[in-house]
Design an enzyme around this catalytic site. Structure first.
Site, short mmCIF file in Angstrom:
data_model
loop_
_atom_site.label_atom_id
_atom_site.label_comp_id
_atom_site.label_asym_id
_atom_site.label_seq_id
_atom_site.Cartn_x
_atom_site.Cartn_y
_atom_site.Cartn_z
N CYS A 2 0.83 -1.19 0.00
CA CYS A 2 0.00 0.00 0.00
C CYS A 2 0.87 1.25 0.00
O CYS A 2 2.07 1.19 -0.17
CB CYS A 2 -0.91 0.01 1.23
N ARG A 47 -4.86 1.34 -0.52
CA ARG A 47 -4.76 -0.10 -0.32
C ARG A 47 -4.72 -0.89 -1.62
O ARG A 47 -5.53 -0.67 -2.52
CB ARG A 47 -5.96 -0.61 0.52
#
EC number: 6.3.5.4
Length: 629
Positions: A2, A47
């Site tokens: 991420c 994410r």
């Protein structure tokens, strides 16, 4: 995998700033975005969903809102840690490794870092005490940068997002630029940007509402030599750890594949992954059409066939190089050490079309002693010992008679050896290794008069010595590999991270496990580098996994790019001329235009000096000249 951002000591008024920072990291996490702020902090997260796809959203908070975590990476042993926590009474809302890390940090604080097997960068905040923690994995697989402005501290997975904060501007850092001019990497915590620093691998930062308090190194290489165990023990133990690292790193809730160059490292990783998965794995490689000197795909295809993998291949072109390089410099944030990032990006793009996680063999050369320069260094040591009947190490790790059978490996390194032997013969180890890794020994001849006066080679050498002369490294091989583990490897991992993240792909490196590194650094040097045999113990450990035609190769290429051929004419030559001889470069005052022109036009070749100058100029144009958009 991420992107994380935020000021760990701020308030609600920072939401807008963190939101702006997040936009520049969208490529790192296309699956979801989150922003959480509270008393004394504001965290943002992009994410790329790999584990517990439905849950595991970030930033993650406890139910009462006291503790908040924002995390980039993977904790490979999270299932084992989760079971331990459950046995001690912990309850979980998700099956994600993020929640396991959150619970560990609540229980153990900074000591939780000692339990983690993974690649990570994270920020953790306690709203009751105001304490916060920034941490990075032992090898620097995952990036983490920070900048302090007054009482404010900003952090991010990538440097460029820091410039979304209103009071941080991109400015050149001359100290790091000197490092790049010499090594084509910057050392220690420095970056090419003034006021922007790295959280160094294996370190964490602790702070509170008053600001940053201390930087702590929680993991370091261990050179307390184990003279009690046999070579057989080290070989068997290494194989056990390699297989266990592969077992942990194939954990994924999305499709997984592997890079496969046909060399020892990537072939070992792909083979072990295939064994653990028990099913066909997709493997990815690249080659160039400019001839056999740039094509080792035959080895990769043979390994793929042996392990039952689905083989996928791509052929990068000169047109792609010209189109991609400026974008890649922006993606990297800083100039890089070699043109291998270009084909690596093209192969990553191919992989991203088929899988979401890919395994690679990064770290093998630095851990196991795989670079030819180690052999060159020991050839000089062997000559020195034979001529003067002296030895700088406790015992003869490599003698002249033992090294001779391994010298054919150096056939392709004649230019490096000619430069290395030119002067300074039999100097101290640090001076000699400095010459071996100096990417531009004649850089002063390319600089303007002002830049030459400012460039301080003695200062650069002193910075080098601080890393190279580790007090616990008695042997030359440990000094060389230690320097590379601390400096050159993080630079390679920066490329690994950015080219994969640029295409929203998670890259994992199973050879980089602290258990493996601790085993090898404590191994007797004469056993590890027996007779100057590169990767000796690694080859002994995996010899039953790898075909003999890979094991016995003496022509491993790395990932060479045919820039010499492309420089002769056509689009690449025009691109380099325009970039290095154009008005922005001429007006910059760093490189002497006449010296660059002589190098490009008269020599008609493409070497390290041109590569370094090209990357620096593209970096200046994109970041320093105000071209951030």
């Amino acid at each position: 995998m991420c992107g994380i951002i935020g000021p760990p000591a701020a308030g609600d008024e920072w939401q807008e700033t963190v939101g702006a920072m997040m936009k520049s990291l969208a490529h790192r996490g296309p699956d979801d975005a989150g922003l959480t702020s509270g008393k004394g902090f504001a965290f943002g997260h992009r994410r790329l969903s790999i584990i517990d796809l439905e849950h595991g959203k970030q930033p993650m908070q406890t139910v009462d809102g006291r503790y908040t975590l924002v995390f980039n990476g993977e904790i490979y042993n999270y299932l084992e840690l989760r079971n331990q926590l459950i046995q001690q009474g912990s309850r979980f809302r998700t099956f994600s490794d993020t929640e396991v890390l959150l619970q560990l940090l609540i229980r153990d604080g900074e000591q939780a870092l000692e339990l983690l097997n993974g690649m990570f960068a994270f920020a953790f905040h306690d709203s009751e005490t105001g304490k916060w923690l920034l941490a990075r994995d032992p090898f620097g697989i995952k990036p983490l940068y920070y900048s302090k402005k007054g009482d404010s501290l900003y952090f991010s997975s990538e440097i460029k997002s820091l410039f979304s904060a209103s009071d941080i501007r991109p400015r050149q850092n001359w100290k790091a630029l000197q490092h790049y001019l010499t090594f084509q990497v910057s050392l220690s915590e420095e970056t090419l940007f003034d006021g922007v620093k790295k959280v160094e691998p294996g370190c964490y930062i602790v702070g509170n509402r008053s600001g940053m308090q201390k930087i702590v190194r929680y993991w370091d290489t261990n050179y307390q030599i184990d003279n009690h165990h046999t070579e057989e023990y080290f070989k068997d133990r290494l194989l056990t750890l390699l297989e266990d690292s592969a077992r942990l790193q194939i954990r994924s809730d999305v499709p997984l594949g592997a890079y496969l160059s046909g060399g020892l490292d990537s072939s070992s990783v792909a083979s072990m992954a295939a064994d653990h998965l028990g099913s066909s794995i997709k493997v990815f490689t690249g080659r160039f059409a400019e001839g056999p000197a740039y094509d080792e795909s035959a080895y990769a295809r043979q390994v793929a066939e042996k392990i039952g993998a689905e083989y996928l291949e791509v052929v990068p072109t000169a047109e792609q190089f010209v189109d991609c390089l400026p974008k890649l410099i922006y993606a990297m944030d800083e100039p890089v050490a070699g043109p291998g990032l270009f084909p690596q990006y093209i192969v990553s793009s191919l992989a991203s079309e088929h899988v979401k996680v890919v395994l690679g063999g990064q770290g093998g050369d630095e851990i196991f002693g795989g670079y030819a320069r180690y052999l060159i260094g020991y050839l000089e040591q062997a000559l020195k010992g034979a001529i003067f009947e002296t030895q700088e190490e406790a015992q003869h790790i490599v003698t002249l008679s033992s090294i001779i059978p391994n010298l054919p490996l150096l056939k392709e390194y004649r230019p490096l050896m000619q430069r290395f032997w030119h002067d300074g013969l039999f100097d101290d180890m640090d001076a000699r290794y400095f010459r071996l890794i100096d990417r531009s020994p004649d850089v002063e001849t390319l600089l303007t008069a002002d830049a030459r006066r400012a460039y301080n080679r003695e200062e650069v050498f002193a910075d080098f010595q601080q890393v190279f002369n580790h007090p616990d490294t008695k042997s030359y091989v440990n000094k060389m590999t230690h320097f590379d583990l601390k400096t050159l490897l993080p630079a390679l991992l920066q490329v690994e991270d950015r080219v994969s993240m640029a295409v929203s792909l998670e890259s994992r490196v199973p050879l980089l496990d602290t258990r493996i590194v601790d085993l090898i650094t404590t191994m007797p040097p004469q056993m590890k580098f027996q007779g100057g045999k590169t990767k000796y113990i690694f080859k002994q450990a995996v010899k039953n996994l790898i075909p003999a035609y890979v094991m016995n190769r003496k022509d491993k290429m790395g990932f060479p790019v045919p820039l010499k051929e492309w420089m002769e004419n056509g689009i690449v030559r025009d691109f380099i001329h325009e970039t290095l001889l154009g008005k922005p470069s001429r007006d910059r005052g760093l490189f002497d235009p006449k010296a660059l022109e002589d190098l490009i036009v008269k020599e008609k070749t493409f070497g390290r000096q041109i590569w370094g100058a090209l990357c620096l100029e593209l970096w200046h144009q994109r970041f320093i000249d105000g071209g951030m958009a």
